[in-house]
Enzyme design. Structure first.
Site, PDB file in Angstrom:
ATOM      1  N   ASP A  77      63.101  36.366  34.735  1.00 41.63           N
ATOM      2  CA  ASP A  77      63.012  37.909  33.986  1.00 41.63           C
ATOM      3  C   ASP A  77      61.930  38.643  34.711  1.00 41.63           C
ATOM      4  O   ASP A  77      61.479  38.223  35.722  1.00 41.63           O
ATOM      5  CB  ASP A  77      62.331  37.748  32.497  1.00 41.63           C
ATOM      6  N   GLU A 144      59.007  34.599  31.211  1.00 42.33           N
ATOM      7  CA  GLU A 144      57.854  34.203  31.865  1.00 42.33           C
ATOM      8  C   GLU A 144      56.717  35.361  31.724  1.00 42.33           C
ATOM      9  O   GLU A 144      55.429  35.168  31.194  1.00 42.33           O
ATOM     10  CB  GLU A 144      57.842  34.004  33.416  1.00 42.33           C
TER      11      GLU A 144
END
Length: 481
Positions: A77, A144
């Site tokens: 991400d 994350e």
């Protein structure tokens, strides 16, 4: 020059492929499918766990079968931030990139080099046929940036590696061996609204650098929410006011670049003059060296929205003025390391509903909760509700580990100088993964990236070349089991 023409071409090719896939945190379905297909098309063992992490395994090259298995890890991400004047949809569009000298940038948005360059590097190793390496387990985690839920959802036994190389730091002369943990602190309250009794004015703060709320928290950058709080406090000192709305900041891990508020006062001209002639000039002078593009404005405005009462408005403003923002404590053990901090990341008041999002970080667990509890104490004095969530541990440094010594040796031989062995104030997944796999040796390193988590994010081309050479040499010299 096209991105595909710069060296190392294999990394930039894979980075471009990755950046064509939308990958906001918590909305990684497309990038999970992309990485899964990438592994399967290489004929490698590829699995997606129940959390959404993708694991791709590649056997050792000939002659390296007796070496320790290495986990190569990056997160899929990216932080999605853009300038207000940029029309861009992170959920449907790929990142628009350009080259500026030694830097790759995006056009008005975050670039996604954090952690896209790490992902692209792992992809390049996986598809290589000429890089000596031990058995590899490529771990691509999700989410994350907004909770580390991918790392938290990783189960013991999914990996067999003895060494983990996390490719998620942003200075190419650093070997990172420790990081901060974090906790989300959310403050909220619903207020009754009423018709406003005076003239409407609008406060605006914009043009700040923003940046990473861990790595950049000690650089003195302006926080738009905190500056807005100062403007509102000054206005309240001059004249009782009724808050109508506040819209400041965005993601918890990004230092807020912009914030605005509307309020009702009885004498708009007097309030505007007091702030413009006094506090506005003081703030601009304070930040002149680090925020040259800071823009502060207060002007008459029109809205039909209702306001909260003068009493409730005062409570909100005093709370915003009291919340700790920035460095809370420097580490007494590691030179120049921020031990604990808080980022007042998002402030929203809409139709009487107030929400303030904070991210408190610390490399010491007790200190992390001390910061969070201070925020809670201030908010509860104002009768607000406080929730703690998303807590994750830090990563305790082990400077004498075998992988750290190996990387120091290779760095000196390759680049003629010693690397900086450091701990950082960012949140890395190593702390969480280490809780699942306590015997695993871990280290984090990466190419030079500037302005991560902001639309000014950029990645150094020459540093990516250096990083690629370093990564290949590390893999070629992993010790025996």
């Amino acid at each position: 020059m096209e991105l595909s023409a710069i060296e190392p071409q294999v990394i930039w090719k894979n980075f471009a492929r990755l950046n064509a896939v939308p990958r906001p945190s918590k909305k990684e379905e497309k990038v999970i499918a992309f990485i899964k297909a990438f592994g399967e098309n290489l004929g490698l063992e590829t699995t997606v766990d129940e959390t959404g992490n993708v694991i791709i395994k590649k056997p050792a090259t000939a002659g390296m079968e007796d070496r320790k298995t290495v986990v190569l890890q990056s997160h899929l991400d990216m932080v999605c931030q853009k300038n207000n004047d940029v029309n861009f949809d992170f959920e449907t569009e790929g990142i628009r990139m350009e080259i500026d000298g030694d830097w790759v940038k995006a056009k008005g948005t975050t670039l996604g080099a954090d952690n896209g360059l790490g992902v692209a590097t792992i992809m390049s190793v996986l598809e290589s046929s000429d890089i000596p390496h031990p058995a590899l387990e490529a771990l691509f985690t999700i989410d994350e940036e907004t909770g580390m839920t991918g790392a938290l959802g990783l189960k013991p036994g999914q990996l067999t590696g003895q060494i983990l190389l996390n490719l998620d730091t942003e200075e190419d002369d650093e070997i990172d061996i420790g990081c901060a943990g974090g906790i989300d602190v959310t403050i909220s309250k619903n207020y009754a609204t009423e018709a406003s009794a005076g003239q409407i004015i609008r406060f605006e703060v914009k043009g700040l650098q923003g940046g990473h709320s861990g790595m950049d928290i000690n650089k003195g950058f302006g926080n738009a929410n905190i500056i807005l709080g100062r403007l509102l406090y000054k206005a309240m000192e001059k004249e009782n006011l009724q808050l109508i709305s506040i819209d400041g900041g965005g993601l918890r891990n990004a230092i807020p670049r912009e914030a605005s508020a509307t309020a009702s006062v009885r004498n708009a001209a007097e309030v505007i003059e007091a702030i413009t002639e006094g506090l506005k000039k003081e703030i601009e002078a304070e930040f002149a060296a680090v925020e040259p593009n800071l823009y502060l404005n207060i002007e008459n405005f029109t809205t039909s929205e209702k306001a909260v009462s003068e009493t409730d408005s005062r409570s909100i403003i005093l709370t915003l003025k009291s919340l700790h923002n920035g460095v809370y404590r420097m580490s007494p053990d590691v030179k120049d390391l921020v031990e604990s901090s808080n980022n007042v990341a998002r402030v929203e008041l809409k139709e009487g509903a107030l929400k303030i999002l904070n991210l408190s970080r610390s490399s010491v667990e007790s200190s992390k909760y001390s910061v969070a509890e201070q925020l809670k104490s201030v908010a509860e004095l104002a009768g607000m509700h406080v929730e703690f969530s998303g807590s994750y541990p830090g990563w305790k440094p082990k400077p004498g580990s075998g992988i750290v010594q190996l990387m120091e040796k290779i760095y000196v031989e390759k680049f003629g100088e010693r690397p900086h062995v450091v701990a950082c104030h960012a949140g890395l997944e190593c702390g969480i993964i280490g809780a699942h796999y306590p015997e695993m040796e871990m280290v984090s390193f990466g190419p030079t990236i500037r302005g991560a988590h902001s639309p000014d994010e950029k990645a150094s081309i020459s540093s990516a070349q250096k990083f690629w050479v370093f990564t290949r040499d590390i893999l070629a010299n992993i010790p025996q089991k």
